[in-house]
Write an enzyme that holds these catalytic residues in place. Structure first.
Site, PDB file in Angstrom:
ATOM      1  N   TYR A  92      13.717  41.939  32.900  1.00 52.74           N
ATOM      2  CA  TYR A  92      13.699  41.850  34.362  1.00 52.74           C
ATOM      3  C   TYR A  92      13.787  40.387  34.798  1.00 52.74           C
ATOM      4  O   TYR A  92      14.511  40.048  35.729  1.00 52.74           O
ATOM      5  CB  TYR A  92      12.409  42.477  34.887  1.00 52.74           C
ATOM      6  CG  TYR A  92      12.393  42.635  36.390  1.00 52.74           C
ATOM      7  CD1 TYR A  92      12.848  43.815  36.985  1.00 52.74           C
ATOM      8  CD2 TYR A  92      11.934  41.614  37.212  1.00 52.74           C
ATOM      9  CE1 TYR A  92      12.847  43.961  38.355  1.00 52.74           C
ATOM     10  CE2 TYR A  92      11.935  41.754  38.587  1.00 52.74           C
ATOM     11  CZ  TYR A  92      12.387  42.937  39.159  1.00 52.74           C
ATOM     12  OH  TYR A  92      12.391  43.067  40.508  1.00 52.74           O
ATOM     13  N   PHE A 144      38.033  38.730  55.954  1.00 48.32           N
ATOM     14  CA  PHE A 144      38.064  39.896  55.084  1.00 48.32           C
ATOM     15  C   PHE A 144      37.144  40.934  55.728  1.00 48.32           C
ATOM     16  O   PHE A 144      36.221  40.574  56.456  1.00 48.32           O
ATOM     17  CB  PHE A 144      37.613  39.537  53.648  1.00 48.32           C
ATOM     18  CG  PHE A 144      37.721  40.703  52.723  1.00 48.32           C
ATOM     19  CD1 PHE A 144      38.969  41.210  52.381  1.00 48.32           C
ATOM     20  CD2 PHE A 144      36.588  41.344  52.223  1.00 48.32           C
ATOM     21  CE1 PHE A 144      39.079  42.324  51.553  1.00 48.32           C
ATOM     22  CE2 PHE A 144      36.704  42.454  51.395  1.00 48.32           C
ATOM     23  CZ  PHE A 144      37.948  42.948  51.063  1.00 48.32           C
ATOM     24  N   THR A 145      37.432  42.206  55.470  1.00 46.38           N
ATOM     25  CA  THR A 145      36.709  43.287  56.180  1.00 46.38           C
ATOM     26  C   THR A 145      35.192  43.132  56.106  1.00 46.38           C
ATOM     27  O   THR A 145      34.503  43.117  57.134  1.00 46.38           O
ATOM     28  CB  THR A 145      37.101  44.656  55.583  1.00 46.38           C
ATOM     29  OG1 THR A 145      36.956  44.597  54.161  1.00 46.38           O
ATOM     30  CG2 THR A 145      38.543  45.014  55.924  1.00 46.38           C
ATOM     31  N   ASP A 235      35.401  31.280  49.644  1.00 44.64           N
ATOM     32  CA  ASP A 235      35.370  32.625  49.063  1.00 44.64           C
ATOM     33  C   ASP A 235      36.361  32.619  47.904  1.00 44.64           C
ATOM     34  O   ASP A 235      37.577  32.602  48.109  1.00 44.64           O
ATOM     35  CB  ASP A 235      35.749  33.680  50.120  1.00 44.64           C
ATOM     36  CG  ASP A 235      35.759  35.106  49.543  1.00 44.64           C
ATOM     37  OD1 ASP A 235      35.706  35.264  48.310  1.00 44.64           O
ATOM     38  OD2 ASP A 235      35.831  36.051  50.349  1.00 44.64           O
ATOM     39  N   LYS A 278      36.497  41.089  41.035  1.00 46.46           N
ATOM     40  CA  LYS A 278      37.842  40.514  40.950  1.00 46.46           C
ATOM     41  C   LYS A 278      37.831  39.317  40.010  1.00 46.46           C
ATOM     42  O   LYS A 278      38.409  39.355  38.951  1.00 46.46           O
ATOM     43  CB  LYS A 278      38.337  40.106  42.337  1.00 46.46           C
ATOM     44  CG  LYS A 278      38.619  41.286  43.254  1.00 46.46           C
ATOM     45  CD  LYS A 278      37.665  41.359  44.404  1.00 46.46           C
ATOM     46  CE  LYS A 278      37.929  42.573  45.263  1.00 46.46           C
ATOM     47  NZ  LYS A 278      37.818  42.253  46.676  1.00 46.46           N
ATOM     48  N   ARG A 401      46.015  48.742  55.054  1.00 45.24           N
ATOM     49  CA  ARG A 401      45.493  47.472  55.522  1.00 45.24           C
ATOM     50  C   ARG A 401      46.147  47.171  56.857  1.00 45.24           C
ATOM     51  O   ARG A 401      47.020  46.338  56.997  1.00 45.24           O
ATOM     52  CB  ARG A 401      45.765  46.338  54.516  1.00 45.24           C
ATOM     53  CG  ARG A 401      45.023  46.477  53.203  1.00 45.24           C
ATOM     54  CD  ARG A 401      43.587  45.994  53.166  1.00 45.24           C
ATOM     55  NE  ARG A 401      42.564  46.833  53.752  1.00 45.24           N
ATOM     56  CZ  ARG A 401      41.271  46.803  53.389  1.00 45.24           C
ATOM     57  NH1 ARG A 401      40.866  46.003  52.434  1.00 45.24           N
ATOM     58  NH2 ARG A 401      40.390  47.557  53.976  1.00 45.24           N
ATOM     59  N   PHE A 467      37.535  52.525  57.760  1.00 48.74           N
ATOM     60  CA  PHE A 467      38.602  52.824  56.803  1.00 48.74           C
ATOM     61  C   PHE A 467      38.065  53.393  55.500  1.00 48.74           C
ATOM     62  O   PHE A 467      38.774  54.100  54.793  1.00 48.74           O
ATOM     63  CB  PHE A 467      39.439  51.569  56.510  1.00 48.74           C
ATOM     64  CG  PHE A 467      38.656  50.446  55.876  1.00 48.74           C
ATOM     65  CD1 PHE A 467      37.997  49.525  56.666  1.00 48.74           C
ATOM     66  CD2 PHE A 467      38.576  50.330  54.503  1.00 48.74           C
ATOM     67  CE1 PHE A 467      37.260  48.490  56.083  1.00 48.74           C
ATOM     68  CE2 PHE A 467      37.847  49.304  53.909  1.00 48.74           C
ATOM     69  CZ  PHE A 467      37.184  48.382  54.712  1.00 48.74           C
TER      70      PHE A 467
HETATM   71  C1  PLP Z   1      36.785  42.074  47.568  1.00 45.46           C
HETATM   72  C2  PLP Z   1      36.544  40.893  48.358  1.00 45.46           C
HETATM   73  C3  PLP Z   1      35.274  40.618  48.890  1.00 45.46           C
HETATM   74  C4  PLP Z   1      34.117  41.590  48.745  1.00 45.46           C
HETATM   75  O1  PLP Z   1      33.781  41.784  47.413  1.00 45.46           O
HETATM   76  P1  PLP Z   1      33.128  43.165  46.899  1.00 45.46           P
HETATM   77  O2  PLP Z   1      32.766  42.885  45.488  1.00 45.46           O
HETATM   78  O3  PLP Z   1      34.170  44.222  47.040  1.00 45.46           O
HETATM   79  O4  PLP Z   1      31.949  43.452  47.750  1.00 45.46           O
HETATM   80  C5  PLP Z   1      35.114  39.454  49.602  1.00 45.46           C
HETATM   81  N1  PLP Z   1      36.135  38.606  49.791  1.00 45.46           N
HETATM   82  C6  PLP Z   1      37.367  38.835  49.301  1.00 45.46           C
HETATM   83  C7  PLP Z   1      38.464  37.846  49.542  1.00 45.46           C
HETATM   84  C8  PLP Z   1      37.616  39.983  48.576  1.00 45.46           C
HETATM   85  O5  PLP Z   1      38.847  40.218  48.107  1.00 45.46           O
END
Ligand code: PLP
Length: 494
Positions: A92, A144-145, A235, A278, A401, A467
């Site tokens: 932990y 981003f969303t 980001d 990613k 999108r 979405f």
């Molecule tokens: C996917 C993504 C996020 C969010 O990441 P999650 O792991 O899906 O929560 C933030 N910024 C960008 C540019 C992304 O492509």
């Protein structure tokens, strides 16, 4: 355990020219584990799409042939990543796994402090909670969303200052994700520097087609923020693709080691965060910084929202995979595979006259629904209709999108998207060239028959991030007519 892949790291991309003159993206890996997938006949695909409320997020994966929804958490991992997972230290608090991951990130970004979080949006929650206040403005090349949802949830607003070319689906601008520096300055001037929560650079700008930001532009944004005393956040979720484009499109970086470029990018920002679904081909996320004061401001939010400071909601196995995957991002063969496959798919589509976003970006190939189905008004979600149609004719799951991915305005009116895109994501090292050829062929057929595609309307509309879970129905019986025409041309129904 040592993974010295960087020692033998090649610095050139594996694009080869065949004797015939054709260029192909040659795979620099071989497949050693496979998953069976199904190609259902077209009538069953129609039934699956309708059962999913016209929303590709709600399909069951067993009904999908090529899952091109996203690159998130579905990239193929390397043998070194799997091997590392076996060595994870389960505890932990204070696990060795955490310290290995922290060291990998210190080495990668050149930053001292690391806060773990379970995915990218969890980092955004922490950032927004720490730095956004009601009435504040956050400025970024593009939203981003999930980023925008967290900022607006806390009463902040988002202003986008991407250069005009970023909004043009057809262009030859190599860095469409770049900031327009005049717009940035004007926005800060109008809002007042004291009202800016932070400035955010999104590498590999997702919603406009995985378009990169140049290193030169990042330097200029950073210099501006330092001059005005503004907090700058990077980001880095789509950093791998952006890095490939900096290396191949930005002349001064052609001979620069990838490791140097990444360190410079991180040094330009005050905080770097990322989704490891990613970046690093694993599952998780993290926030990195060199500033103790910023680290301290965010630190206590990790145990509150995520988990103890040395795991942040992640499994230790994923953390080990992430540590190795982060290092593998410095292998040009690893990071070139997606952009080169996107280009291969995009080129086939373009030759067939299908409208796609150019130049090709990272992440996936982006169909331009505004030109693909120009007869569908934005209020009838043309990109959602196109995504549903693509699935029906191919079994390929893409992602809407466009307007469906926007939130309604506070007064309840529709917020029309600036771009109506369908993304066919190309997760890293997952698909083969023959699968890309199949995708291009079916989408080209659909384009020839695009007048058959009709609009969609909401049947069930969630108030936030609609979405993901919203359900749509087709307006009229266009989907049945599309299937009929498909069967005339493709009697096997496949
Ligand atoms: C996917 C993504 C996020 C969010 O990441 P999650 O792991 O899906 O929560 C933030 N910024 C960008 C540019 C992304 O492509």
């Amino acid at each position: 355990m040592q993974h010295n892949i960087t020692k033998t790291m090649p610095q050139t991309t594996p694009q080869v020219t065949l004797f015939s003159g054709e260029n192909i993206p040659l795979e620099m890996h071989k497949v050693r584990m496979v998953q069976r997938i199904n190609l259902l006949p077209v009538q069953e695909r129609l039934a699956a799409m309708q059962a999913a409320g016209g929303n590709t997020f709600l399909l069951r994966n067993r009904d999908v042939y090529l899952d091109m929804l996203t690159d998130s958490g579905v990239n193929a991992m390397s043998e070194a990543q799997y091997a590392a997972m076996m060595m994870a230290d389960d505890s932990y608090a204070g696990s060795e796994t955490f310290y290995r991951l922290q060291a990998a990130l210190q080495d990668f970004f050149g930053t001292e402090f690391f806060l773990p979080a379970h995915q990218g949006r969890a980092c955004e929650n922490i950032l927004a909670t720490a730095f956004v206040w009601p009435g504040s403005t956050t400025v970024m090349n593009y939203h981003f969303t999930t980023t925008k949802a967290h900022i607006t949830r806390l009463g902040g607003s988002v202003v986008e200052v991407v250069k005009d070319e970023g909004m043009q689906t057809v262009s030859d601008d190599p860095f469409k994700g770049n900031f327009d520096l005049d717009k940035l300055a004007a926005t800060v001037e109008a809002a007042g520097a004291d009202n800016i929560a932070f400035v955010r650079i999104e590498a590999g700008t997702n919603l406009i087609g995985g378009q990169p930001v140049s290193l030169a532009n990042m330097r200029a944004v950073s210099a501006f923020c330092r001059e005005k005393g503004l907090l700058l956040v990077l980001d880095a979720s789509l950093l791998a693709d952006n890095l490939y484009f900096i290396k191949t499109r930005e002349a001064e970086c052609a001979n620069r080691p990838l490791a140097d470029i990444v360190k410079e990018m991180a040094a330009l920002a005050d905080i770097t965060y990322f989704s490891a679904r990613k970046l690093g081909c694993a599952r998780g996320g993290g926030i990195c910084t060199n500033r103790k004061d910023l680290y301290s401001k965010m630190r206590d939010l990790v145990p509150l929202f995520e988990g103890f400071l040395t795991y942040g909601g992640m499994s230790v196995r994923e953390m080990e995979a992430m540590a190795v995957g982060i290092k593998e991002t410095l292998d040009i063969h690893v990071i070139s595979q997606t952009p080169q496959f996107v280009e291969a798919l995009g080129s086939e589509l373009m030759q067939a006259g299908v409208p796609v976003v150019t130049p090709f970006g990272g992440l996936g190939c982006h169909l331009d629904a505004s030109r693909f189905v120009p007869h569908i008004p934005q209020e009838q979600y043309p990109a959602a209709a196109l995504a549903a149609a693509v699935f029906i004719v191919s079994g390929i799951r893409g992602m809407e999108r466009g307007t469906m991915s926007e939130q309604r305005n506070p007064d309840g009116s529709e917020h029309l998207a600036e771009m109506e895109l369908v993304r066919l994501a190309v997760p890293k090292r997952v698909f083969t060239l023959s699968q890309m050829k199949f995708a291009a062929d079916r989408v080209a057929w659909l384009h020839e028959n695009a007048e058959l595609i009709g609009g969609m309307e909401f049947e069930d509309e969630p108030p936030t991030l609609r979405f993901f879970l919203g359900r749509l129905r087709p307006i009229g019986d266009w989907q049945e007519r599309l299937v009929q025409k498909f069967l005339e041309d493709m009697p096997s129904g496949l």
